[in-house]
Design a protein around this motif. Structure first.
Motif, short mmCIF file in Angstrom:
data_model
loop_
_atom_site.label_atom_id
_atom_site.label_comp_id
_atom_site.label_asym_id
_atom_site.label_seq_id
_atom_site.Cartn_x
_atom_site.Cartn_y
_atom_site.Cartn_z
N UNK A 202 0.83 -1.06 -0.05
CA UNK A 202 0.02 0.06 -0.09
C UNK A 202 0.75 1.26 0.02
N UNK A 203 0.79 1.99 -0.91
CA UNK A 203 1.35 3.32 -1.07
C UNK A 203 0.65 4.15 0.23
N UNK A 204 1.66 4.86 0.97
CA UNK A 204 1.00 5.81 2.07
C UNK A 204 0.14 6.80 1.49
N UNK A 205 -0.98 6.87 2.28
CA UNK A 205 -2.09 7.87 1.95
C UNK A 205 -1.58 9.40 2.10
N UNK A 206 -1.41 10.12 1.17
CA UNK A 206 -1.18 11.56 1.21
C UNK A 206 -1.57 12.30 0.05
#
Length: 709
Positions: A202-206
């Protein structure tokens, strides 16, 4: 449903709004939206009842949904307690009984998993993913307890427990949030060592307001993992990598973070508010809100909210930069929430644009393994578990996959022997839509038809029509277009898993067309194309949609129309009347209770292997059961008088299915007498000690030993 919207297929239920970890990268507690502070900790009973009712209501309103996916989430869902989770699972299955199938999952940090909870997950069929960020240093960088200590040891213990043979059927995989400060090789190796069924990175949520490190750092991290995964022989699916490769092959993505598919996910918070995907919490306070509530609104009403509609616009809804990009049909602009900037909303490429572009390019340039011929190998443990009569989850999956491959091989041989537009359409659909094609090919009686076709028992024109019916049924699932022209002498058409069309005598030319998930018919040389359901009465044709029997324990086709359902020992009944069908529904519902209480150890096999049931002629109040060796997953049943007798027949029939499958995979006996002796023992009709060794192969002798206990 509101114009321009789609049915929801995924429902995320926030059953508990707090967590027993304090991860500093959590988008629920640490990012812009802080609405969790004002929500109840546990979803109240009235909200549970409402959301269960609303999901069933939505499924009934959308018969195109063969299955709904429900994810128990949080916070940490296990804080709600195993009894409450089991209760929610049972309520969902009960509400969806006879409506559609339920795929029930959960995402957890794993801290509260123990033997009792794992048993509950297996019993309630809750497929569970665990969050773990890699090796000890990588995981404990962010996933900490409230007192600041790491969670690695407890989570790994939970992963090993859930992944053990007794509980593995409930293990969905691992979710890893990427941190580029972590060594990608160490992270991959630590996760792979736990033998997960799959991994999600999962790509970090930003957002653009808080962008990630520049220079495509996440792409470099991911390409390192991709190369190591490929060199390792791709031992498990990785959703992000599989989705990129699917996009390169013009197929649909497996994740909402990539591709141009419309979103089909909705969230219900603990207080009953209906919201958009919870990763929107990273953009601004209140971003996921819709103003709808399960106590007062339907999911169809919520689907018309501008937030859902804005995500459904496909290519035209993307920013200009995205529309002009060479990889837009693979990337799809990235995850919707990652496009946010406070000054212009979502009219931007993903904040990970450079990373996605570089990752897609790397995968495109990489040498991908050619699809190998499927290999289906039972471990010694798997063989023994099946030989003894039951079969663990992994062994049952091997059997199902092996029989699916066998049917594909048969169909490929039929296509090669009868080339034409129908065979070409089946081949093309299989290449472009493998999942939908596999679903159609799962129809048991296609195996009987294929064997007879290859033996020359089916006329050439009838073989071509059947191939066309397979293509038509598949096109209906994909929303694509296919036209099947029927012979003027064809009395009927049977679309596997869809329904049966009966034509009047001297009907003239008939065309059946799949168009936008609807079956259309044109009867006669100048007939106006009309939907089959609408035209049936006017045109003198009969249309019988496929019938299903769905209980809280399993779901199967009630196949009383397929022309190749006659491979059982007893003659099939003609098509059931509505009162007869109602009797079958009632008795199966009652039998499910007996199966759950008296035959719990056989239920994994029933759920995994039983796909269809054909009503047979029969006399006597105890009924009867038989199998067709070429129709894997199908039982022929003469209905008994009582539900307890039906439960016993189902169990015996599934044992026959297991034995037939083992006989396909292994040579069990050299003589018919020895094989029948072994079969009788496997079905419990004789004591294991009476099985003679004469005529048994080594595998047959091993099975006999397991049956003796």
């Amino acid at each position: 449903m509101t114009a321009g919207t789609r049915a929801f297929r995924q429902f995320v239920l926030k059953v508990h709004s707090r967590c027993d970890l304090a991860c500093d990268h959590c988008y629920v507690y640490e990012h812009a939206d802080q609405s969790w502070r004002h929500r109840p900790r546990v979803m109240p009973d009235e909200v549970v009842s409402a959301v269960v009712s609303r999901i069933a209501e939505h499924a009934r309103a959308h018969p195109e949904l063969p299955c709904v996916h429900v994810i128990l989430h949080g916070g940490e869902p296990l804080l709600a307690g195993p009894e409450r989770l089991a209760d929610i699972a049972r309520r969902l299955r009960g509400a969806l009984d006879g409506v559609c199938e339920l795929d029930l999952g959960m995402q957890t940090n794993g801290l509260r998993l123990d033997e009792a909870v794992c048993r509950m997950l297996v019993e309630e069929r809750i497929s569970t993913g665990i969050s773990l960020d890699g090796d000890r240093d990588s995981n404990d960088r962010h996933r900490k307890r409230p007192n600041g200590t790491g969670s690695y040891d407890a989570v790994v213990r939970a992963v090993r427990l859930l992944g053990s043979p007794a509980h593995r059927s409930a293990f969905a995989g691992l979710l890893c949030t990427i941190d580029v400060a972590n060594d990608p090789r160490a992270v991959y190796d630590a996760l792979a060592a736990l033998d997960p069924p799959r991994i999600d990175f999962l790509l970090p949520h930003t957002t653009w307001d808080r962008p990630p490190p520049p220079g495509a750092a996440h792409a470099r991290w991911l390409t390192t993992v991709y190369d190591r995964w490929s060199a390792d022989g791709r031992p498990f699916p990785v959703r992000l990598f599989d989705s990129v490769e699917a996009g390169l092959d013009a197929q649909e993505s497996f994740t909402e973070a990539l591709g141009l598919g419309s979103p089909d996910l909705v969230v219900v918070e603990t207080d009953g508010e209906i919201e958009q995907a919870d990763w929107l919490k990273t953009t601004k306070h209140g971003a996921p809100r819709t103003g709808f509530h399960v106590l007062h609104h339907t999911f169809d009403e919520a689907a018309g909210h501008p937030g859902f509609l804005a995500q459904s616009g496909g290519l035209e809804a993307l920013s200009r930069q995205c529309r002009d990009c060479s990889v837009v049909r693979i990337c799809g602009g990235g995850l919707y929430g990652h496009r946010y900037r406070s000054d212009n909303g979502f009219d931007n490429p993903s904040v990970y644009c450079a990373d996605l572009f570089q990752l897609i390019g790397h995968v495109r340039r990489s040498v991908r393994p050619k699809p190998a011929a499927p290999s289906h190998t039972l471990t010694v443990h798997g063989f023994d578990s099946l030989a003894a009569g039951d079969g663990d989850g992994e062994a049952l999956r091997v059997v199902v996959d092996a029989e699916a491959s066998r049917r594909r091989i048969l169909l490929a041989a039929v296509c090669a022997r009868c080339p034409g537009p129908e065979a070409s359409a089946v081949t093309r659909l299989d290449q472009q839509h493998p999942a939908e094609t596999a679903a159609v090919l799962g129809h048991p009686h296609l195996g009987t038809w294929a064997v007879r076709a290859l033996d020359g028992q089916v006329p050439h024109d009838a073989v071509r029509q059947r191939l066309g019916e397979v293509a038509l049924a598949t096109a209906l699932r994909t929303g694509g277009r296919f036209r099947l022209n029927l012979s003027e002498s064809a009395p009927h058409a049977h679309l596997p898993g869809t329904g049966r069309l009966t034509l009047p005598p001297s009907h003239g030319p008939v065309a059946l067309v799949a168009h936008d998930e609807e079956l259309v018919i044109a009867l006669g040389p100048s007939g106006r194309p009309r939907p089959v359901r609408e035209a049936a009465a006017d045109l003198g044709i009969g249309w019988q949609p496929v019938r299903r029997v769905t209980t809280g324990e399993f779901s199967l086709l009630l196949e009383d129309g397929d022309p190749y359902r006659d491979g059982f020992a007893t003659e099939p009944l003609p098509q059931l009347t509505e009162p007869q069908y109602a009797d079958w529904i009632r008795l199966f519902a009652e039998a499910a209770t007996h199966l759950r209480t008296r035959y719990a150890h056989r239920m994994p096999g029933v759920r995994a292997l039983l796909a269809a049931c054909t009503p047979l002629h029969g006399a006597g109040n105890q009924g009867g059961v038989s199998t067709d060796p070429h129709a894997f997953g199908a039982l022929g049943l003469a209905l008994p008088d009582t539900a307890s007798a039906l439960a016993a027949l189902i169990v015996e029939g599934v044992q026959q299915v297991k034995f037939n499958a083992l006989a396909d995979l292994f040579d069990l006996a050299d003589t018919d007498v020895a094989r029948e002796s072994l079969r009788s023992a496997y079905l419990g009709r004789r004591q294991g000690r009476e099985i003679p060794h004469d005529g048994l192969t080594s595998h047959g002798r091993r099975m006999a030993a397991r049956l003796r206990g």
